[in-house]
Design an enzyme around this catalytic site. Structure first.
Site, PDB file in Angstrom:
ATOM      1  N   ASP A  65       0.837  -1.201   0.000  1.00  0.00           N
ATOM      2  CA  ASP A  65       0.000   0.000   0.000  1.00  0.00           C
ATOM      3  C   ASP A  65       0.879   1.260   0.000  1.00  0.00           C
ATOM      4  OD1 ASP A  65      -2.664   1.271   0.410  1.00  0.00           O
ATOM      5  OD2 ASP A  65      -1.666   1.961   2.244  1.00  0.00           O
ATOM      6  N   LYS A 121       1.471   4.329  -2.948  1.00  0.00           N
ATOM      7  CA  LYS A 121       1.446   5.787  -2.728  1.00  0.00           C
ATOM      8  C   LYS A 121       2.750   6.420  -3.206  1.00  0.00           C
ATOM      9  CE  LYS A 121      -1.847   5.326   1.002  1.00  0.00           C
ATOM     10  NZ  LYS A 121      -2.042   5.026   2.419  1.00  0.00           N
TER      11      LYS A 121
END
Ligand code: ADP
Ligand code: ASP
Ligand code: MG
Length: 909
Positions: free
Chosen positions: A765, A769
Site C-alpha cells: 500500500d 502511494k
C-alpha cells in the site's frame, strides 16, 4: 343579443352529420341581420370540381357589394386599439376559449382586435388531411370527420340557439367543401400550394367564429374578420410571403367602412390572400406575424401575444428547467431569439410593429398574475448606457447539416462565395448560418437537414470542374448538427462574453463544429453535434444565468467510504446550493450487485433503504450511460470509492466520454505505467478532469501541495513520508519493552489494521502511494521496480490465514526488537517510510532510523507525515501532517475534490 335570421338557411339543403342537422346557407341575399355574424363567404362546393386548377374562385373572398346598408366610416387608427393574439393552446378546448373571451372582455381598451390561431393541433390535422389525400389514402375521410367532430363538440359546449345553428351551418358547409377539394387532391395525387393553403387555413376560420360568438354571449358587440378579406401578402423567392401594407391598408379601410361599429374584432391568424385574391397563409406559426401586421395596420398601442408560458425565457423551458423569465427584451434581441429557434415568437413578428414602436407583451393565458415579457426598443439609462445583462437568452435549432466547401483554389478568387450561394439558392435551401475562415480556404454553412441532399447535388454539379481540377478539395456534408445561439444586445459593448461562452462549452466537453458572430454582435452562434446540443445549452445557460453549477454525480462503491461520502453530501447539499450555487445531484449509486438510478437525483436521506428495496442489478455500462446520458445536467462525474482494479481500468473510457472522475482508489495511478500515462495524456488534451487527492494521505492536501509546488516552478528533490496510518501507529507504539507482535495484535484488535495485517505489513500500500507521488513528480516509475522492505517475515508469507500469521508472529519479534535497541542507543527511532528520490529518479519503501528530534519521530496515533524537499524548501522541508486514514477524512478528501471540480466548471469561488 344578436339575432340571426335563418330565413335563407331554411331554404337550403340540409346536411346531416353526427347527431344534429343543420341547413347549409347557399345563397346570401343581403347581409344577415347583424354584421356581428358575417356569413359572407360564398359557398364553393358546387364550383370546386370544375375549377380545381385555380382556387382563385375560392378566394372570391368577399362580395363587398352586399354590405351597402352599413354606414360608411373611416378606420380610427391609433392608440385606442389594443391588439391581442391567442395561440393554439389558448383556444385548445371550450374551457380555454371561455377564458380567452374573458380576457378579451376584461381588457379596458376602447377598441380591440383579437387575432386567433386554430385550436391546438388543428393545423397539424389539416396538413395531415392533405398528406393522406395526396398519398391516395382514403383515410382522409375519417380524419376529416375527426376535424368536424372536434369543432362540433367544442361549439356544442360553447354555444346555443342561433349562434350554434349558424356556426354549425358554416362548419358543415366548410367540411363539405373540404371533402370535395380533398377528393380532387386524392384523384390528382397532388396538392398545389394554394390548395393546401386553402385547406389548412380552416382551423383559424372556425376558432375565430367560435370565439366571436362566445364574446357576444357576454352581451358585447363582436365582429369576426376573415383576414383573407384584409391581409394581402406577396409570395417571395424564399417560399415565404411579404405583406403588402399599402394594399392591406386599403382593404382594411374598405372592410371597416362596412363594419364601422366594430369595436371588438376577432380576426383569423395565419391566413391571408394574394393580390389576386387567392387564399394563402403566412406559413407555419404565422399567427404571430398576422397579429403584428394587424398591430401595424391599426397603429395599436400594444400587441399582446398570449401563449402557454409566462413570457420569453432565457432558454426554451422544455430544455432548461432553470430558465428564467426575461422582463424585457429589445426588438433586436427578440428577433434573434426567435430566429434561432425560440418558437415562443415567430421571427417575423418584430419588423411590422417595430416600425411604429408598438411594444409586444408576451403573456400566459394560464397565469394571469404573471406580468410577462415586454419587447420594445432598447432600454437605456440617461447616459445612453444599455441596461441589462450582456447575454439575455439562448436558443437552439435542431435538424441541421453543415456544408463545408474547402479548397486552396478558393483563396483570393472573387465570386466563389457567390457561386456557392447561388447554387444553394437555386434549390431553394434556406441558409441559416455562414462562417468563412479568413484564410478563405473554406466556406461553411448550415442548412436544414432535409435540404442538404439537394444542396450537395447542386454544389457538386456547379463545382464539378473545380473539384476535378483540385481547386476545391471537397464538399463535405456533416449531418446531425444543431445550432446554439447566445443573444444579447449588450454583447456588442462587453468584452469577454465570447470567451466565457466558449469556456463554458469547453468545460462541458462540447466540440464546436463551426462558429459565427454576426457583425451586429447581437449573437454568437455555434454549430455542435445534435446529441450535444441540450448539454451545450444547459452548460452555457448555467454559466451566464444561474451561476449554479449542477453536477450529475455517480458513486461506485457505497461501502464505508462511499457511504460516508454520500452522508456528507446529504448534510452539506443545502449550504452548497445556497451559498456556493453548486447543485450536486447524485443520480446513480452502484455496488457490486445492486445499483440505484434516478434522473432527478436520489434522496440521500434514504439511499440505503432505496438501494435495498428498489435497487436493480448492477451493470456498470448502463450506470455509466445513465450518468452521462442524462439530458438535464451538462456535467457528469463518477466517483470511484472502491479499491478495485477493474473499475479503475474504466477511467480512460469515462474521461473519453466526457465524464469527470474523482477517486480515492490507488489502482489506476499506481497500475501499469502505460495505462497511467494514457489517462494523463487524455486528461490534459480534453477538458475532462481527474482528481485523486484521497489516494495519498486521505483528506490531507498532499497531491495538491505537490502540484502547487510544481506549477509555480519549484523543483522536487525528495518526498519522504509515513504514508500508512497503520504502520504509523505500529511504530509510534513500538516503544519501551513492548514486542512488535504485541503492538500488531493490539492494533488489529482496535480495527487499525486490515483484516489480515500482512496487507499492511507487506508495504504494498505504501509502495502504491510512493508510485503515485513519484509519477506526479514526473518520474516514470513502475510499482514492480520499487524496492519494498516487507515487514512480513518470509516464512510467514505462506501462512494460510490471518490467525495463523498472528499466532506465529511472536517467533520473529527478536529481529525488530534488536533494531529498535540499536536505534535507541544512537538516539534514534524506527519509522516505516516511503521515499521518492527525484534526483536519482528512484523510489523505495523501507524501515529507516530517524533522530529523536526529527519530525517523523514525534508522531502520535496513526498520523501521516510527508516532507517535501525542494529547491525552495531545501533547508527545511515543507511538511504536511495529520490523520491520513479513516472513513470521515477520506470521504472529506473526495468531497473536496468534487467541489474543486465544481469550481473548475464555473461555480463562484
Ligand atoms: P402558441 O401556440 O401560443 O403560438 P408556441 O408553441 O408557438 O405557442 O410557442 C410557445 C412555446 O414556445 C412555449 O410553450 C415554449 O415551450 C416554447 N419556447 C421555446 N423557447 C422559448 C423561450 N425562450 N421562452 C419561452 N418559450 C419558449
Ligand atoms: N395555426 C397555425 C399553425 O399551427 C398558425 C399559428 O398557430 O401560428 O402553424
Ligand atoms: Mg406560436
Amino acid at each position: 343579443m344578436p339575432v340571426v335570421s335563418l330565413a335563407k338557411i331554411a331554404a337550403s339543403p340540409a346536411v346531416t352529420a353526427g347527431d344534429f342537422t343543420v341547413r347549409v346557407p347557399c345563397i346570401y341575399g343581403k347581409r344577415l341581420l347583424s354584421n356581428r355574424v358575417s356569413l359572407r363567404r360564398s359557398s364553393v362546393s358546387h364550383r370546386v370540381r370544375s375549377e380545381l386548377q385555380s382556387p382563385r374562385v375560392l378566394g372570391s373572398v368577399t362580395d363587398l357589394s352586399l354590405d351597402n346598408s352599413v354606414e360608411n366610416g373611416h378606420l380610427p387608427k391609433g392608440d385606442s386599439w389594443a391588439v391581442h393574439k391567442f395561440g393554439g393552446t389558448c383556444v385548445g378546448n371550450s374551457e380555454r376559449i371561455k377564458d380567452v373571451a374573458d380576457v378579451v372582455v376584461n381588457d379596458g381598451s376602447s377598441r380591440k382586435l383579437v387575432v386567433v390561431s386554430a385550436m391546438a393541433k388543428v393545423t397539424d390535422m389539416m396538413y395531415d388531411l392533405i398528406h393522406r389525400a395526396q398519398s391516395r389514402d382514403d383515410s382522409y375521410l375519417s380524419a376529416l370527420d375527426a376535424v368536424l367532430e372536434k369543432h362540433r363538440a367544442t361549439a356544442l359546449e360553447l354555444l346555443d340557439g342561433d349562434e350554434l345553428a349558424s356556426f354549425s351551418a358554416r362548419l358543415h358547409n366548410d367540411i363539405n367543401n373540404l371533402k370535395a377539394m380533398l377528393r380532387a387532391i386524392y384523384i390528382a395525387g397532388h396538392a398545389t400550394e394554394s390548395f393546401s393553403d386553402f385547406v389548412v387555413g380552416h382551423g383559424e376560420l372556425w376558432s375565430a367564429q367560435m370565439l366571436a360568438a362566445v364574446v357576444r354571449k357576454s352581451g358585447l358587440d363582436c365582429t369576426w374578420m376573415d383576414a383573407r378579406d384584409v391581409l394581402v401578402v406577396v409570395p417571395n423567392s424564399s417560399s415565404q410571403v411579404d405583406p403588402d401594407f399599402a394594399e392591406s391598408e386599403k382593404r382594411l379601410e374598405k372592410w371597416f367602412s362596412q363594419n364601422s361599429a366594430a369595436k371588438i374584432i376577432i380576426a383569423t391568424g395565419f391566413i391571408a390572400s394574394t393580390p389576386e385574391n387567392i387564399p394563402t397563409t403566412l406559413k407555419r406559426d404565422g399567427s404571430d406575424f398576422s397579429a403584428a401586421i394587424m398591430g401595424a395596420l391599426f397603429r395599436s398601442h400594444q400587441l399582446t401575444i398570449w401563449t402557454d408560458v409566462d413570457g420569453v425565457y432565457s432558454a426554451d423551458p422544455r430544455k432548461v428547467s432553470d430558465a428564467v423569465i426575461l422582463k424585457t427584451l429589445s426588438y433586436q434581441e427578440a428577433w434573434e431569439m426567435s430566429y434561432f429557434g425560440a418558437n415562443v415568437l415567430h421571427p417575423r413578428t418584430i419588423i411590422p410593429v417595430m416600425k411604429y414602436d408598438i411594444p409586444i407583451v408576451i403573456r400566459n393565458i394560464f397565469n394571469l398574475s404573471a406580468p410577462g415579457t415586454m419587447i420594445c426598443r432598447q432600454i437605456e439609462d440617461e447616459d445612453g448606457y444599455k441596461l441589462d445583462a450582456p447575454v439575455k437568452g439562448f436558443a437552439t435549432i435542431d435538424n441541421l447539416a453543415l456544408v463545408n466547401v474547402e479548397g486552396t483554389g478558393m483563396a483570393g478568387v472573387p465570386g466563389t462565395a457567390s457561386a456557392i450561394f447561388s447554387a444553394v439558392k437555386e434549390v431553394g435551401a434556406n441558409v441559416i448560418m455562414i462562417s468563412q475562415a479568413s484564410s478563405e480556404h473554406s466556406v461553411c454553412f448550415a442548412v436544414p437537414e432535409k435540404e442538404v441532399k439537394a444542396v450537395s447535388e447542386a454544389l457538386n454539379s456547379r463545382f464539378r470542374q473545380a473539384l476535378a481540377g483540385g481547386r476545391l478539395s471537397q464538399i463535405e456534408i456533416i449531418p446531425n448538427c444543431s445550432i446554439l445561439a447566445a443573444v444579447g444586445q449588450k454583447m456588442a459593448s462587453t468584452p469577454g462574453v465570447s470567451a466565457t461562452f466558449f469556456n463554458a462549452l469547453a468545460k462541458a466537453n462540447i466540440n464546436i463544429r463551426a462558429i459565427a458572430q454576426g457583425c451586429s454582435e447581437f449573437n454568437i452562434t455555434v454549430v455542435v453535434k445534435r446529441e450535444d446540443c441540450i448539454r451545450a445549452l444547459r452548460a452555457v445557460h448555467s454559466r451566464f444565468y444561474l451561476s449554479r453549477t449542477t453536477l450529475a454525480v455517480g458513486i461506485v462503491g457505497p461501502g464505508l467510504i462511499g457511504g460516508t461520502l454520500l452522508d456528507q453530501i446529504r448534510d452539506q447539499a443545502a449550504v452548497l446550493k445556497e451559498e456556493f450555487k453548486i447543485d450536486l445531484r447524485v443520480i446513480g449509486i452502484t455496488g457490486s450487485s445492486k445499483m440505484l438510478l434516478s434522473e432527478s437525483g436520489i434522496d440521500l436521506s434514504r439511499w440505503r433503504e432505496f438501494m435495498k428495496e428498489e435497487g436493480e442489478s448492477a451493470n456498470i455500462e448502463k450506470f455509466t450511460q445513465y450518468v452521462k446520458g442524462n439530458h438535464f445536467i451538462p456535467n457528469s462525474v463518477i466517483v470511484d470509492c472502491t479499491a478495485d482494479a477493474d473499475i479503475a481500468s474504466s477511467y480512460y473510457d469515462w474521461l473519453l466520454r466526457g465524464i469527470h472522475v474523482v477517486t480515492p482508489n490507488k489502482k489506476a495511478n499506481s497500475g501499469p505505467l502505460d495505462q497511467y500515462l494514457k489517462i494523463r495524456d487524455l486528461q490534459r488534451k480534453s477538458y475532462t478532469h481527474y482528481f485523486y487527492e484521497a489516494t495519498v494521505g486521505a483528506g490531507l492536501p498532499i497531491i495538491s501541495t505537490l502540484r502547487g509546488l510544481l506549477e509555480t516552478g519549484d523543483k522536487i528533490l525528495r518526498i519522504e513520508g509515513i504514508f500508512s496510518g497503520t504502520l504509523s501507529y505500529l511504530f509510534n507504539n513500538f516503544v519501551g519493552n513492548r514486542s512488535f507482535s504485541d503492538v500488531v495484535a493490539e492494533a488489529k484488535q482496535a480495527g487499525f489494521t486490515e483484516p489480515d495485517p500482512r496487507d499492511d505489513l507487506s508495504g504494498t500500500d505504501v509502495a502504491r502511494k510512493v508510485t503515485i507521488l513519484a509519477r506526479e513528480s514526473g518520474l516514470k516509475l513502475d510499482l514492480d521496480s520499487l524496492p519494498v522492505q516487507s515487514l512480513v517475515p518470509k516464512p510467514l508469507q505462506a501462512c494460510a490465514s490471518a490467525e495463523e500469521f498472528m499466532q506465529k508472529l511472536p517467533q520473529f519479534d527478536e529481529e525488530l526488537s534488536k533494531q529498535r535497541q540499536e536505534a535507541e542507543a544512537a538516539g534514534e527511532v524506527l519509522r516505516y517510510v516511503g521515499v521518492v528520490d527525484a534526483v536519482a529518479k528512484k523510489g523505495k519503501v523501507e524501515l529507516k532510523r530517524y533522530k529523536k528530534d526529527h519530525p517523523f519521530a514525534q508522531l502520535s496515533g496513526a498520523d501521516n507525515i510527508i516532507a517535501f524537499t525542494t529547491k525552495r524548501y531545501k533547508e527545511q522541508p515543507l511538511i504536511v501532517r495529520g490523520p491520513g486514514a479513516g472513513a470521515q477524512v477520506t470521504a472529506g478528501g473526495i468531497f473536496s475534490d468534487i467541489l474543486r471540480l465544481a469550481f473548475y466548471l464555473g461555480a463562484p469561488s
